[in-house]
Design a protein around this motif. Structure first.
Motif, PDB file in Angstrom:
ATOM      1  N   UNK A  13       0.839  -1.432   0.324  1.00 26.70           N
ATOM      2  CA  UNK A  13       0.037   0.003   0.170  1.00 26.70           C
ATOM      3  C   UNK A  13       1.063   1.659   0.113  1.00 26.70           C
ATOM      4  N   UNK A  14       0.772   2.167  -1.302  1.00 24.95           N
ATOM      5  CA  UNK A  14       1.513   3.845  -0.983  1.00 24.95           C
ATOM      6  C   UNK A  14       0.697   5.146  -0.235  1.00 24.95           C
ATOM      7  N   UNK A  15       0.950   5.024   0.932  1.00 17.00           N
ATOM      8  CA  UNK A  15       0.941   5.873   1.130  1.00 17.00           C
ATOM      9  C   UNK A  15       1.785   7.099   1.768  1.00 17.00           C
ATOM     10  N   UNK A  16       1.293   8.435   1.524  1.00 18.89           N
ATOM     11  CA  UNK A  16       1.981  10.092   1.543  1.00 18.89           C
ATOM     12  C   UNK A  16       1.951  10.775   2.673  1.00 18.89           C
ATOM     13  N   UNK A  17       2.824  11.745   2.596  1.00 14.84           N
ATOM     14  CA  UNK A  17       3.687  12.149   2.774  1.00 14.84           C
ATOM     15  C   UNK A  17       3.648  13.829   2.672  1.00 14.84           C
ATOM     16  N   UNK A  18       2.807  14.870   3.298  1.00 17.40           N
ATOM     17  CA  UNK A  18       2.874  16.157   2.099  1.00 17.40           C
ATOM     18  C   UNK A  18       3.953  17.063   3.065  1.00 17.40           C
ATOM     19  N   UNK A  19       5.406  17.693   2.141  1.00 15.98           N
ATOM     20  CA  UNK A  19       6.561  18.024   2.831  1.00 15.98           C
ATOM     21  C   UNK A  19       6.625  19.774   2.039  1.00 15.98           C
ATOM     22  N   UNK A  20       6.656  20.497   2.945  1.00 20.80           N
ATOM     23  CA  UNK A  20       7.287  22.228   2.503  1.00 20.80           C
ATOM     24  C   UNK A  20       8.049  22.741   3.166  1.00 20.80           C
ATOM     25  N   UNK A  21       9.331  22.347   3.411  1.00 21.93           N
ATOM     26  CA  UNK A  21      10.691  22.518   3.747  1.00 21.93           C
ATOM     27  C   UNK A  21      11.601  21.882   3.218  1.00 21.93           C
ATOM     28  N   UNK A  22      11.530  21.906   1.604  1.00 22.39           N
ATOM     29  CA  UNK A  22      12.295  21.306   1.154  1.00 22.39           C
ATOM     30  C   UNK A  22      14.173  20.896   2.121  1.00 22.39           C
ATOM     31  N   UNK A  23      14.574  21.973   2.580  1.00 25.66           N
ATOM     32  CA  UNK A  23      16.553  21.252   3.486  1.00 25.66           C
ATOM     33  C   UNK A  23      15.699  20.124   4.861  1.00 25.66           C
ATOM     34  N   UNK A  24      15.439  20.764   5.122  1.00 24.60           N
ATOM     35  CA  UNK A  24      14.930  20.048   6.474  1.00 24.60           C
ATOM     36  C   UNK A  24      14.395  18.404   6.068  1.00 24.60           C
ATOM     37  N   UNK A  25      13.309  18.474   5.142  1.00 31.17           N
ATOM     38  CA  UNK A  25      12.699  17.413   5.109  1.00 31.17           C
ATOM     39  C   UNK A  25      14.185  16.198   3.513  1.00 31.17           C
ATOM     40  N   UNK A  26      14.925  17.056   3.080  1.00 31.72           N
ATOM     41  CA  UNK A  26      15.451  16.072   2.172  1.00 31.72           C
ATOM     42  C   UNK A  26      16.455  15.454   3.255  1.00 31.72           C
ATOM     43  N   UNK A  27      16.818  16.169   3.836  1.00 30.14           N
ATOM     44  CA  UNK A  27      17.335  15.084   4.558  1.00 30.14           C
ATOM     45  C   UNK A  27      17.490  14.185   5.515  1.00 30.14           C
ATOM     46  N   UNK A  28      16.189  14.331   5.830  1.00 31.98           N
ATOM     47  CA  UNK A  28      15.581  13.060   6.246  1.00 31.98           C
ATOM     48  C   UNK A  28      15.460  12.196   4.952  1.00 31.98           C
ATOM     49  N   UNK A  29      15.321  12.388   4.345  1.00 33.20           N
ATOM     50  CA  UNK A  29      15.330  11.459   3.141  1.00 33.20           C
ATOM     51  C   UNK A  29      16.612  10.922   2.691  1.00 33.20           C
TER      52      UNK A  29
END
Length: 228
Positions: free
Chosen positions: A1-17
């Motif tokens: 199953x695919x689920x989705x997380x909407x993100x706004x802070x590219x630098x913070x959220x890219x770091x976690x990725x």
């Protein structure tokens, strides 16, 4: 199953990725101040009657308060949506389409969380807040997951369009996930080309598909186009 997380802070959220991580806050740190609101007036009516009769109710009351407090302050909540084409979520949570959306594979997430995983809930949306009584609490305490679902996975009907699934963990904070947990990235309509390239270069070599969000012709609806 695919689920989705909407993100706004590219630098913070890219770091976690890049670091193969997710952050699961407690409900007290979510954006809805009405989280975990319940009507437990009937519980306290019983507590007060017992106290007036001269019997000790301190243990029962303390245990009840402890259970509620632990659910509110200890459990980590990782919130996801079942849909990637919700206009409101793109507007609210991606800085007006300047951000992006992460696609997760639920099965891979479950494997990653392993011993940290408490439960996975479909959020239920209701017009009335949950009501606790001595009888209902007794039933809930026989099934811990159902109690947590009632407390943590019940929200106002106003939030219904979020189609939310909540993964509850035994503690809050940052958790490691497998690289396979992330299967797609969806770019907002207004996301800059430089930010798109930054994401793609940062995740180069991974089995991640990229999509561009678009407006369907002659429509308010959104659609995702695979970037080849």
């Amino acid at each position: 199953m695919k689920l989705y997380k909407y993100r706004a802070d590219i630098y913070r959220d890219l770091l976690t990725l890049v670091n193969n991580q997710i952050y699961a806050p407690t409900v007290q740190n979510l954006n809805d101040p009405a989280e975990t609101i319940v009507n437990d007036s009937k519980m306290y009516e019983v507590f007060n009657l017992i106290e007036k009769s001269g019997l000790s109710i301190n243990i029962a009351k303390d245990n009840y308060n402890k259970i509620i407090a632990q659910a509110r302050s200890k459990l980590g909540i990782f919130s996801l949506s079942k849909t990637v084409v919700n206009e409101l979520l793109w507007a609210y949570y991606t800085n007006g389409h300047k951000g992006f959306c992460i696609e997760y594979d639920l099965e891979q997430l479950q494997k990653s969380f392993s011993s940290h995983l408490h439960s996975i809930f479909n959020v239920q949306y209701k017009n009335e807040i949950p009501e606790f009584s001595i009888k209902s609490i007794a039933n809930y305490l026989e099934n811990d997951a159902q109690f947590v679902k009632c407390l943590i996975a019940t929200k106002s009907m106003a939030w219904e369009r979020e189609e939310e699934i909540r993964i509850t963990l035994y503690s809050s904070g940052i958790f490691e996930i497998s690289p396979e947990s992330v299967t797609g990235i969806y770019f907002g309509l207004r996301m800059s080309e430089s930010d798109k390239e930054l994401i793609k270069n940062s995740l180069k070599g991974r089995s991640v598909k990229y999509y561009q969000m678009k407006l369907k012709p002659n429509s308010y609806l959104l659609e995702a186009e695979l970037i080849k």
